[in-house]
Design a protein around this motif. Structure first.
Motif, PDB file in Angstrom:
ATOM      1  N   LEU A 173     -19.538   4.903  -6.759  1.00 12.14           N
ATOM      2  CA  LEU A 173     -19.639   6.100  -5.924  1.00 12.14           C
ATOM      3  C   LEU A 173     -21.015   6.213  -5.281  1.00 12.14           C
ATOM      4  O   LEU A 173     -21.142   6.675  -4.140  1.00 12.14           O
ATOM      5  CB  LEU A 173     -19.334   7.341  -6.753  1.00 12.14           C
ATOM      6  CG  LEU A 173     -17.877   7.495  -7.224  1.00 12.14           C
ATOM      7  CD1 LEU A 173     -17.733   8.702  -8.130  1.00 12.14           C
ATOM      8  CD2 LEU A 173     -16.937   7.616  -6.028  1.00 12.14           C
ATOM      9  N   LYS A 174     -22.030   5.783  -5.995  1.00 10.85           N
ATOM     10  CA  LYS A 174     -23.371   5.869  -5.429  1.00 10.85           C
ATOM     11  C   LYS A 174     -23.514   4.926  -4.232  1.00 10.85           C
ATOM     12  O   LYS A 174     -24.050   5.305  -3.184  1.00 10.85           O
ATOM     13  CB  LYS A 174     -24.407   5.525  -6.501  1.00 10.85           C
ATOM     14  CG  LYS A 174     -25.834   5.662  -5.978  1.00 10.85           C
ATOM     15  CD  LYS A 174     -26.844   5.299  -7.029  1.00 10.85           C
ATOM     16  CE  LYS A 174     -28.259   5.420  -6.447  1.00 10.85           C
ATOM     17  NZ  LYS A 174     -29.296   4.996  -7.402  1.00 10.85           N
ATOM     18  N   LEU A 175     -23.033   3.690  -4.375  1.00 17.19           N
ATOM     19  CA  LEU A 175     -23.094   2.747  -3.251  1.00 17.19           C
ATOM     20  C   LEU A 175     -22.282   3.258  -2.072  1.00 17.19           C
ATOM     21  O   LEU A 175     -22.701   3.143  -0.911  1.00 17.19           O
ATOM     22  CB  LEU A 175     -22.586   1.370  -3.692  1.00 17.19           C
ATOM     23  CG  LEU A 175     -23.480   0.579  -4.638  1.00 17.19           C
ATOM     24  CD1 LEU A 175     -22.796  -0.728  -5.030  1.00 17.19           C
ATOM     25  CD2 LEU A 175     -24.820   0.286  -3.987  1.00 17.19           C
ATOM     26  N   ALA A 176     -21.111   3.816  -2.364  1.00 15.14           N
ATOM     27  CA  ALA A 176     -20.275   4.338  -1.284  1.00 15.14           C
ATOM     28  C   ALA A 176     -20.979   5.470  -0.553  1.00 15.14           C
ATOM     29  O   ALA A 176     -20.903   5.575   0.677  1.00 15.14           O
ATOM     30  CB  ALA A 176     -18.935   4.813  -1.848  1.00 15.14           C
ATOM     31  N   LYS A 177     -21.677   6.309  -1.293  1.00 13.67           N
ATOM     32  CA  LYS A 177     -22.388   7.426  -0.674  1.00 13.67           C
ATOM     33  C   LYS A 177     -23.497   6.924   0.257  1.00 13.67           C
ATOM     34  O   LYS A 177     -23.748   7.510   1.311  1.00 13.67           O
ATOM     35  CB  LYS A 177     -22.969   8.321  -1.769  1.00 13.67           C
ATOM     36  CG  LYS A 177     -23.836   9.461  -1.255  1.00 13.67           C
ATOM     37  CD  LYS A 177     -23.054  10.462  -0.432  1.00 13.67           C
ATOM     38  CE  LYS A 177     -23.916  11.637  -0.016  1.00 13.67           C
ATOM     39  NZ  LYS A 177     -23.183  12.598   0.826  1.00 13.67           N
ATOM     40  N   GLU A 178     -24.167   5.824  -0.116  1.00 15.45           N
ATOM     41  CA  GLU A 178     -25.250   5.296   0.703  1.00 15.45           C
ATOM     42  C   GLU A 178     -24.768   4.863   2.073  1.00 15.45           C
ATOM     43  O   GLU A 178     -25.437   5.104   3.082  1.00 15.45           O
ATOM     44  CB  GLU A 178     -25.915   4.103  -0.010  1.00 15.45           C
ATOM     45  CG  GLU A 178     -26.760   4.485  -1.196  1.00 15.45           C
ATOM     46  CD  GLU A 178     -27.457   3.280  -1.783  1.00 15.45           C
ATOM     47  OE1 GLU A 178     -27.677   2.301  -1.031  1.00 15.45           O
ATOM     48  OE2 GLU A 178     -27.766   3.287  -2.982  1.00 15.45           O
ATOM     49  N   VAL A 179     -23.609   4.204   2.123  1.00 20.45           N
ATOM     50  CA  VAL A 179     -23.139   3.659   3.400  1.00 20.45           C
ATOM     51  C   VAL A 179     -22.138   4.573   4.085  1.00 20.45           C
ATOM     52  O   VAL A 179     -21.850   4.393   5.276  1.00 20.45           O
ATOM     53  CB  VAL A 179     -22.506   2.255   3.189  1.00 20.45           C
ATOM     54  CG1 VAL A 179     -23.540   1.296   2.631  1.00 20.45           C
ATOM     55  CG2 VAL A 179     -21.302   2.330   2.260  1.00 20.45           C
ATOM     56  N   ASP A 180     -21.593   5.534   3.357  1.00 21.23           N
ATOM     57  CA  ASP A 180     -20.587   6.444   3.926  1.00 21.23           C
ATOM     58  C   ASP A 180     -20.935   7.874   3.528  1.00 21.23           C
ATOM     59  O   ASP A 180     -20.216   8.505   2.747  1.00 21.23           O
ATOM     60  CB  ASP A 180     -19.189   6.035   3.412  1.00 21.23           C
ATOM     61  CG  ASP A 180     -18.084   6.923   3.965  1.00 21.23           C
ATOM     62  OD1 ASP A 180     -18.235   7.403   5.109  1.00 21.23           O
ATOM     63  OD2 ASP A 180     -17.095   7.151   3.251  1.00 21.23           O
ATOM     64  N   PRO A 181     -22.039   8.399   4.051  1.00 16.66           N
ATOM     65  CA  PRO A 181     -22.477   9.732   3.610  1.00 16.66           C
ATOM     66  C   PRO A 181     -21.487  10.836   3.955  1.00 16.66           C
ATOM     67  O   PRO A 181     -21.453  11.860   3.273  1.00 16.66           O
ATOM     68  CB  PRO A 181     -23.810   9.927   4.356  1.00 16.66           C
ATOM     69  CG  PRO A 181     -23.761   8.970   5.511  1.00 16.66           C
ATOM     70  CD  PRO A 181     -22.960   7.815   5.045  1.00 16.66           C
TER      71      PRO A 181
ATOM     72  N   MET B 242     -22.906  -4.857  -0.278  1.00 17.68           N
ATOM     73  CA  MET B 242     -23.349  -4.169   0.930  1.00 17.68           C
ATOM     74  C   MET B 242     -22.919  -4.910   2.195  1.00 17.68           C
ATOM     75  O   MET B 242     -22.671  -4.288   3.231  1.00 17.68           O
ATOM     76  CB  MET B 242     -24.871  -4.013   0.908  1.00 17.68           C
ATOM     77  CG  MET B 242     -25.343  -2.915  -0.019  1.00 17.68           C
ATOM     78  SD  MET B 242     -24.820  -1.292   0.575  1.00 17.68           S
ATOM     79  CE  MET B 242     -25.652  -0.219  -0.566  1.00 17.68           C
ATOM     80  N   GLN B 243     -22.843  -6.241   2.134  1.00 19.16           N
ATOM     81  CA  GLN B 243     -22.420  -7.003   3.313  1.00 19.16           C
ATOM     82  C   GLN B 243     -21.045  -6.562   3.794  1.00 19.16           C
ATOM     83  O   GLN B 243     -20.753  -6.616   4.990  1.00 19.16           O
ATOM     84  CB  GLN B 243     -22.400  -8.498   2.994  1.00 19.16           C
ATOM     85  CG  GLN B 243     -23.774  -9.119   2.835  1.00 19.16           C
ATOM     86  CD  GLN B 243     -23.685 -10.592   2.488  1.00 19.16           C
ATOM     87  OE1 GLN B 243     -22.617 -11.200   2.580  1.00 19.16           O
ATOM     88  NE2 GLN B 243     -24.797 -11.176   2.078  1.00 19.16           N
ATOM     89  N   PHE B 244     -20.206  -6.118   2.871  1.00 18.66           N
ATOM     90  CA  PHE B 244     -18.850  -5.719   3.237  1.00 18.66           C
ATOM     91  C   PHE B 244     -18.759  -4.220   3.518  1.00 18.66           C
ATOM     92  O   PHE B 244     -18.196  -3.801   4.535  1.00 18.66           O
ATOM     93  CB  PHE B 244     -17.874  -6.096   2.123  1.00 18.66           C
ATOM     94  CG  PHE B 244     -17.665  -7.575   1.977  1.00 18.66           C
ATOM     95  CD1 PHE B 244     -16.703  -8.240   2.734  1.00 18.66           C
ATOM     96  CD2 PHE B 244     -18.426  -8.324   1.091  1.00 18.66           C
ATOM     97  CE1 PHE B 244     -16.502  -9.600   2.602  1.00 18.66           C
ATOM     98  CE2 PHE B 244     -18.243  -9.697   0.958  1.00 18.66           C
ATOM     99  CZ  PHE B 244     -17.277 -10.328   1.722  1.00 18.66           C
ATOM    100  N   ILE B 245     -19.301  -3.393   2.623  1.00 21.03           N
ATOM    101  CA  ILE B 245     -19.041  -1.956   2.742  1.00 21.03           C
ATOM    102  C   ILE B 245     -19.891  -1.291   3.813  1.00 21.03           C
ATOM    103  O   ILE B 245     -19.630  -0.144   4.176  1.00 21.03           O
ATOM    104  CB  ILE B 245     -19.248  -1.246   1.386  1.00 21.03           C
ATOM    105  CG1 ILE B 245     -20.711  -1.297   0.938  1.00 21.03           C
ATOM    106  CG2 ILE B 245     -18.339  -1.836   0.332  1.00 21.03           C
ATOM    107  CD1 ILE B 245     -20.978  -0.510  -0.333  1.00 21.03           C
ATOM    108  N   THR B 246     -20.915  -1.972   4.339  1.00 16.56           N
ATOM    109  CA  THR B 246     -21.692  -1.378   5.430  1.00 16.56           C
ATOM    110  C   THR B 246     -20.951  -1.453   6.766  1.00 16.56           C
ATOM    111  O   THR B 246     -21.331  -0.759   7.709  1.00 16.56           O
ATOM    112  CB  THR B 246     -23.049  -2.091   5.581  1.00 16.56           C
ATOM    113  OG1 THR B 246     -22.836  -3.501   5.652  1.00 16.56           O
ATOM    114  CG2 THR B 246     -23.960  -1.762   4.421  1.00 16.56           C
ATOM    115  N   ARG B 247     -19.910  -2.282   6.849  1.00 13.40           N
ATOM    116  CA  ARG B 247     -19.148  -2.362   8.091  1.00 13.40           C
ATOM    117  C   ARG B 247     -18.361  -1.072   8.303  1.00 13.40           C
ATOM    118  O   ARG B 247     -17.726  -0.564   7.381  1.00 13.40           O
ATOM    119  CB  ARG B 247     -18.186  -3.550   8.054  1.00 13.40           C
ATOM    120  CG  ARG B 247     -18.866  -4.892   7.809  1.00 13.40           C
ATOM    121  CD  ARG B 247     -17.834  -5.975   7.578  1.00 13.40           C
ATOM    122  NE  ARG B 247     -18.456  -7.234   7.199  1.00 13.40           N
ATOM    123  CZ  ARG B 247     -17.792  -8.294   6.761  1.00 13.40           C
ATOM    124  NH1 ARG B 247     -16.467  -8.245   6.660  1.00 13.40           N
ATOM    125  NH2 ARG B 247     -18.432  -9.409   6.446  1.00 13.40           N
TER     126      ARG B 247
END
Length: 807
Positions: A187-195, A161-166
């Motif tokens: 894909l689930k993590l990506a969806k959380e930070v990049d809806p 998350m430290q990286f993909i939330t940017r």
């Protein structure tokens, strides 16, 4: 964006990356990066190795990537790697690169599967790579092994998350084709930070390992479980290929052959494979850079303006120029004087919002601490009345006094005034300490020149301590006295100029006070009367030590003579103010005797009451005067004097204390900061120029249209079903080719109501029956919802190509 634009933009992006690399850790800006996210053994490392064309990443069972690896690929004629923690060392052998990654990982995390969020930075230069910056992250895991903590799942999640939330990070979500895509953690993590799906690109690996008769065609065509930017399929080397040292080039040729020969993928083969994924990522990264340039430009210009004033002083810097050192010394002393005065007088440019300091703290000492110390000194009423009674009786002697003697009032008042000495001296101490603290804060601006800072602080602090002594030793009385008990053989009686302060009695040769003869501390001293000699016209009093020590050299007493009794009484009164009391000891036998001495007749009681009221009124006036006088005295003798000293004498004392070259020798930190600031200034200017070139060389392209990706929210449930139709729809129009947008556009748009194709389902359903032999001319079977379930039958021959679909 066309190929020509890409060719023009890639060198500009490369230059921009170099400019940002030159900014180093001092610059808070980062170019967009690509984070590779996926579960363990999803094939993330293999994808990265295919990008580089070299085996350089550690491999093994379990969690292998235990620290983030920031991998920057740079197009270059030579091929080598560089680590940030091994500056200047070029790795041409990529086996050494792998060993260095393993060693650096173990150095921080230990040898037993521990993890750490501290990244390893690797830059690879090669003619076979496109300009990309990727981050290889640890695989998502559930169960801790080795030294891993029980919450390993959450630690890895937080690290990712430290990286993909940017907002400037693209997400490469890697999922193996032989697992359930709907349960993909990536894909689930990506969806959380990049809806909105603007930063997410799907990668499907291990297509060659799917069960026979199954394929991922609907996924790769972005029809099943669609993503806004679609999916790219890749085929990596198997573990057998790796163990057999199969060349990556040969593996990529095999990958190309796989897509061209596979009946389900050959129509989209030109949009599959590692080379196409590299181009897609490069294009997406470049477009992302293009879209974030306005924000970058604003931040860069802000940083440029913030350092421009400081850099201006460094541009014409000549370290050994003596005129520069002289000018710098003068400017720094002047600035120190200004800062000191601002901190004392107020209106400073750096206001402390956490605590009182400088002039505000001194003001509090003057108007709160010192008055409180005076107010809390309470009289013992009974003891005070007893002292007044004794004073009246002793003054009357054997006579019975009719009137109240004034001397009793004077004796009592003097004793009360002496009690004010403690709070006054304490105030001087507090002010002195605050002045020294203020000096230390002001010298922080001189930290670039350590010797100058040290000398300035020493000189001013010594002057403050000197003024403290002079303030405490306020002169109580000055005048001529004769030391009468020195024998003729030792010089005889001789007159000297005496100076009485609150701390000492000093005498000088004359009233110019240049040649001090002696200084006698007043501690434990008392004064007594000495009978007048028959042959002398002088009136004498003596000083002696209550601890039976010699007062002056080998004399037990210091006898001082005046011309008149009035002078003696005046000196004794002055000594009393300094705390030297007369030797009048009244013996009190016992408590009964005290009560007997204290018993008063009505006339004595009236006299005691009169003096008590006078003492109370007089001390009220004295307290008010002291509260006004002590702050003014401290201001005059300490604060104002120190300011005058800094403005008029500090520079001269600095010149006399050290050689100018020694004083103005700058610290190594300052030299490093100057070089860093100049380098940053040039890098910022270069980056702004490049951003301008990128703006003129490129045109922004729109993002792909949104898709219905609500299936990701239900990733923990059953996977969505395949289309209900048993055969693939026949399209009346040719399939569209990928557009030059910001990502791989879907090869086939989501079926609409008039396309003749079944709608994309949102929830999983039962697997439809596969065609029998009579349906052999129909479409190939649909992708099963769970790859582990083998279909009941396999088509005997590949289906014919759909008209209009490229083969």
């Amino acid at each position: 964006m066309g190929n020509r634009e890409m060719e023009e933009l890639i060198p500009l992006v490369n230059r921009l990356q170099d400019a940002f690399s030159a900014l180093g850790q001092s610059c808070l800006l980062e170019l967009p990066q690509i984070a590779v996210v996926g579960g363990q053994s999803a094939g993330k490392s293999s994808v990265l190795e295919n990008f580089v064309g070299r085996d350089f990443l550690p491999r093994g069972s379990g969690i292998v990537t235990r620290r983030p690896l920031v991998l920057q690929l740079v197009t270059s004629k030579a091929e080598y790697g560089e680590f940030l923690h091994c500056k200047g060392k070029k790795f041409t052998d990529f086996d050494e690169v792998r060993h260095e990654i393993e060693a650096e990982t173990d150095r921080v995390t230990g040898m037993n599967k521990g993890i750490s969020p501290i990244p390893i930075n690797l830059r690879v230069y090669s003619p076979h790579v496109l300009n990309l910056t990727l981050i290889d992250l640890p695989g998502i895991t559930k169960v801790p092994v080795g030294d891993q903590p029980p919450d390993i799942e959450y630690q890895i999640r937080d690290m990712i998350m430290q990286f993909i939330t940017r907002e400037n990070c693209l997400i490469l979500a890697v999922t193996p084709a032989n697992t359930d895509l709907a349960n993909s953690d990536a894909l689930k993590l990506a969806k959380e930070v990049d809806p909105q799906g603007l930063r997410t690109i799907g990668v499907i690996t291990k297509l060659d390992l799917m069960d026979e008769g199954t394929d991922a065609r609907d996924v790769l065509e972005n029809k099943l479980l669609p993503l806004r930017r679609g999916y790219v399929g890749v085929v990596n080397r198997s573990q057998k290929d790796i163990d057999g040292k199969k060349d990556i080039k040969a593996a990529m040729l095999a990958e190309r052959k796989f897509f061209l020969s596979h009946p389900a993928y050959r129509h989209i083969a030109d949009r599959m494979g590692t080379p196409h994924l590299q181009k897609v990522l490069n294009q997406q990264l470049t477009n992302h850079i293009r879209d974030t340039l306005p924000n970058f430009r604003n931040k860069l210009q802000g940083q440029l303006l913030s350092i421009e004033h400081e850099v201006e002083a460094y541009k014409n810097f000549k370290p050994e120029d003596p005129t520069r050192k002289t000018k710098a010394l003068l400017q720094m002393v002047q600035q120190f004087a200004v800062d000191f005065e601002k901190r004392i007088e107020g209106s400073g440019d750096q206001v402390d919002t956490l605590e009182l300091s400088g002039g505000a703290k001194i003001n509090r000492i003057f108007h709160e601490s010192f008055p409180f110390e005076i107010v809390k000194m309470e009289f013992n009423e009974k003891e005070l009345r007893r002292e007044i009674s004794y004073a009246i009786k002793n003054i009357h002697g054997i006579r019975t006094g009719l009137f109240t003697p004034d001397m009793a009032f004077e004796a009592i008042v003097k004793k009360q005034i002496v009690k004010l000495k403690g709070p006054s001296l304490k105030s001087v101490d507090l002010v002195m300490q605050e002045l020294i603290n203020t000096v230390k804060k002001c010298t922080k601006k001189l930290a670039n020149f350590p010797r100058l800072c040290e000398e300035t602080e020493r000189i001013v602090a010594n002057h403050i301590r000197e003024r403290e002594g002079k303030t405490k030793d306020q002169v109580i009385r000055k005048g001529w006295l004769t030391i009468s008990n020195i024998g003729i053989m030792k010089g005889g009686s001789k007159g000297y100029w005496f100076v009485l302060t609150a701390e000492s009695l000093s005498w000088y040769k004359d009233d110019e006070e240049k040649e001090k003869k002696y200084m006698l501390p007043l501690d434990n001293l008392k004064v007594r009367d000495v009978e007048k000699s028959f042959m002398s016209s002088k009136h004498i009093f003596a000083l002696f030590n209550t601890e039976q020590r010699n007062v002056y050299k080998d004399y037990r007493f210091l006898e001082l003579a005046c011309d008149s009794q009035e002078d003696v009484d005046s000196w004794k009164a002055s000594l009393l103010r300094a705390g030297v009391y007369p030797d009048k000891s009244l013996t009190e036998n016992d408590e009964n005797g005290q009560a007997e001495n204290f018993s008063m007749d009505p006339q004595l009681e009236r006299q005691v009451e009169t003096i008590r009221n006078l003492v109370d009124s007089y001390m009220s006036i004295i307290n008010k005067c002291i509260r006004d006088l002590i702050p003014k005295t401290i201001m005059h003798l300490m604060i104002n004097n120190v300011k005058d000293f800094i403005n008029s004498e500090l520079l001269a004392q600095l010149y006399s204390s050290e050689d100018q070259n020694t004083l103005m020798e700058e610290s190594a930190e300052q030299a490093q900061r100057r070089d860093e600031m100049l380098r940053m200034y040039q890098a910022l200017k270069e980056a702004l120029v490049i951003i301008g070139d990128i703006n003129t060389a490129t045109v922004s392209t729109p993002a792909p249209p949104p898709v219905d990706d609500s299936w990701i929210q239900h990733s923990r449930r059953s996977p969505p079903p395949s289309p209900t139709a048993q055969r693939r729809p026949t399209l009346s129009a040719p399939l569209p080719r990928p557009t030059s947008g910001r990502g791989p556009a879907p090869a086939i748009p989501s079926p609409g109501p008039h396309s003749g194709a079944p709608p994309v389902p949102f929830r999983p359903g039962p697997l439809p029956p596969f065609p029998n032999s009579s349906d052999s001319l129909g479409a190939p079977p649909q992708v099963p919802s769970r790859p582990t379930r083998a279909p009941p039958s396999v088509p005997r021959r590949p289906p014919p190509a759909v008209p209009g679909r490229p083969s």
